[in-house]
Design an enzyme around this catalytic site. Structure first.
Site, PDB file in Angstrom:
ATOM      1  N   GLU A 161       0.805  -1.240   0.000  1.00 12.47           N
ATOM      2  CA  GLU A 161       0.000   0.000   0.000  1.00 12.47           C
ATOM      3  C   GLU A 161       0.831   1.280   0.000  1.00 12.47           C
ATOM      4  O   GLU A 161       0.572   2.196   0.777  1.00 12.47           O
ATOM      5  CB  GLU A 161      -0.949   0.007   1.208  1.00 12.47           C
ATOM      6  CG  GLU A 161      -1.869  -1.195   1.244  1.00 12.47           C
ATOM      7  CD  GLU A 161      -2.833  -1.189   2.438  1.00 12.47           C
ATOM      8  OE1 GLU A 161      -2.741  -0.278   3.278  1.00 12.47           O
ATOM      9  OE2 GLU A 161      -3.683  -2.087   2.499  1.00 12.47           O
ATOM     10  N   GLU A 275      -6.138 -10.658  -1.118  1.00 14.51           N
ATOM     11  CA  GLU A 275      -6.836 -10.426   0.164  1.00 14.51           C
ATOM     12  C   GLU A 275      -8.345 -10.343  -0.051  1.00 14.51           C
ATOM     13  O   GLU A 275      -9.025  -9.519   0.559  1.00 14.51           O
ATOM     14  CB  GLU A 275      -6.336  -9.134   0.823  1.00 14.51           C
ATOM     15  CG  GLU A 275      -4.841  -9.073   1.027  1.00 14.51           C
ATOM     16  CD  GLU A 275      -4.363  -7.917   1.887  1.00 14.51           C
ATOM     17  OE1 GLU A 275      -5.198  -7.213   2.484  1.00 14.51           O
ATOM     18  OE2 GLU A 275      -3.133  -7.724   1.957  1.00 14.51           O
TER      19      GLU A 275
HETATM   20  C1  XIL Z   1      -5.797  -6.425   8.719  1.00 17.26           C
HETATM   21  C2  XIL Z   1      -5.796  -7.578   9.706  1.00 17.26           C
HETATM   22  O1  XIL Z   1      -6.559  -8.650   9.191  1.00 17.26           O
HETATM   23  C3  XIL Z   1      -6.389  -7.122  11.009  1.00 17.26           C
HETATM   24  O2  XIL Z   1      -6.240  -8.150  11.969  1.00 17.26           O
HETATM   25  C4  XIL Z   1      -5.705  -5.847  11.491  1.00 17.26           C
HETATM   26  O3  XIL Z   1      -6.351  -5.343  12.596  1.00 17.26           O
HETATM   27  C5  XIL Z   1      -5.710  -4.772  10.417  1.00 17.26           C
HETATM   28  O4  XIL Z   1      -5.127  -5.306   9.254  1.00 17.26           O
HETATM   29  N1  XIL Z   1      -4.957  -4.698   3.998  1.00 17.26           N
HETATM   30  C6  XIL Z   1      -3.857  -5.423   4.378  1.00 17.26           C
HETATM   31  C7  XIL Z   1      -3.934  -6.294   5.575  1.00 17.26           C
HETATM   32  O5  XIL Z   1      -2.848  -5.426   3.668  1.00 17.26           O
HETATM   33  O6  XIL Z   1      -2.695  -6.352   6.243  1.00 17.26           O
HETATM   34  C8  XIL Z   1      -5.015  -5.849   6.523  1.00 17.26           C
HETATM   35  O7  XIL Z   1      -5.120  -6.820   7.564  1.00 17.26           O
HETATM   36  C9  XIL Z   1      -6.328  -5.671   5.794  1.00 17.26           C
HETATM   37  C10 XIL Z   1      -6.186  -4.601   4.749  1.00 17.26           C
END
Ligand code: XIL
Length: 365
Positions: A161, A275
């Site tokens: 990101e 994701e």
């Molecule tokens: C999320 C996790 O799943 C949570 O447990 C944490 O509180 C916040 O982050 N994009 C990403 C991930 O790249 O690392 C994030 O994961 C969700 C959004």
């Protein structure tokens, strides 16, 4: 036949050990079902983000994971704040647990992540030092983690990101609180290339990814991501692929998803839907009910994504589809956005939802 007492004890002990091992095996390895699964249906690896506590805490979680998936991504256990809570003090226990579990069950491990503007420990946020000191902490973190997991993980999200939503420039100083990147601020624009180089030097066999969300929006964000990864590739920086996070909702544009996948495929890099989850309550309606209409719409979106991924990304570039967890109860969305939601494939009792069957159709039809 008379068995000497000592041998008899050993024999009884052996039987007990075998029985115990059998009982454990039965619990952690549910008998394979005849039903098709995500992993038996997909022509590529199917992954899920997983938490070490969730694996430890539930046989249903373990069983569903082993049955349905052949790849895992660490949910939060390899992020900066978790792994290096104090400078030079490394905590690998939870990451090691995930890697051992995945290895035991013959799953690929995709590690997430080295460098992100979030999930930073206070010592990094408050760090005072010149550019050399910043470079040293950045390099040491990447090298230590990459070396620890060398040979045990298949791939890494190296940088997560880095690009702004509004103008496609690199996150730099905070515009909105939490939006900026201390990495760009202290290390200059080429920190991304150096992160890939440090990771590659420490683990030359790991595949290295740039990972981001919002690529399905098109516009400046996608343009910038394509420009970034193309330039890294052309400069000979060891990048293997791009992760398209796909935290989307049921209204996400199908045309936008198709266009992004096509443009990512055209870079020649591997493409990981990294994701995936599909929110049904993007407007934070506190009274929302997960109606059968919403379930059907969500299922159709999951199906569309799998079909489009198969149709637009050449097989050699398909790194797989990874959902961000798999059971609604474990989704990050309700806690993070403070709302009710049902973004995943299994309900909170690990029952397959319409979304699951939609995705399964998209993987084969
Ligand atoms: C999320 C996790 O799943 C949570 O447990 C944490 O509180 C916040 O982050 N994009 C990403 C991930 O790249 O690392 C994030 O994961 C969700 C959004």
């Amino acid at each position: 036949m008379i068995i000497p007492l000592r041998n008899c004890c050993c024999f009884v002990l052996l039987i007990n050990v075998l029985l115990f091992a059998g009982a454990c095996k039965k619990k952690s390895n549910p008998a394979p079902t005849a039903d098709p699964t995500l992993q038996s249906t997909a022509p590529f690896l199917m992954g899920s983000a997983v938490g070490s506590d969730a694996i430890k805490g539930s046989y249903n979680y373990q069983g569903t994971l082993i049955n349905e998936y052949n790849s895992v991504t660490s949910d939060y256990q390899l992020k900066f704040d978790w792994v290096e809570p104090q400078q030079g003090v490394f905590n690998y226990a939870d990451g090691d647990y995930i890697v051992a579990f995945a290895t035991q069950h013959h799953m690929r491990v995709h590690a997430h992540n080295f460098i992100w503007h979030q999930a930073l420990p206070n010592w990094v946020i408050n760090f005072q030092g010149d550019s050399l000191a910043w470079e040293n902490l950045f390099k040491t973190h990447i090298e230590s983690e990459a070396t620890h997991y060398k040979g045990q993980v298949a791939s890494w999200d190296v940088v997560n990101e880095a690009i702004r939503d509004d103008d496609g420039t690199l996150r730099n100083k905070d515009v909105n609180p939490g939006d900026g990147s201390i990495w760009r601020q202290h290390l200059g624009a080429d920190y991304i290339a150096r992160a890939f180089q440090y990771a590659h030097e420490a683990d030359p066999n790991a595949l290295l990814f740039y990972n981001d969300y919002g690529q399905e929006w098109g516009g400046v964000k996608l343009d910038s991501i394509i420009a970034l990864v193309t330039s890294l590739k052309n400069r000979g920086i060891p990048i293997s692929g791009v992760g398209m996070q796909m935290h989307i909702d049921i209204n996400a544009s199908n045309a936008g998803i198709t266009a992004a996948l096509k443009r990512l495929a055209a870079t020649g890099l591997k493409v990981h839907i990294s994701e995936l989850d599909i929110s049904v309550n993007p407007n934070n309606d506190p009274n929302i009910v997960f109606t059968s209409d919403l379930q059907t719409t969500q299922a159709a979106k999951y199906r569309f994504i799998a079909e489009t991924y198969r149709a637009t990304v050449p097989a050699a570039q398909q790194y797989g589809i990874t959902t961000w967890e798999f059971c609604d109860a474990d989704s990050w969305i309700p806690a993070f956005f403070h709302r009710k939601d049902w973004p995943l494939l299994f309900d909170s009792d690990y029952k397959k939802k319409a979304a699951y069957f939609g995705l399964l159709k998209g993987l084969k039809d």
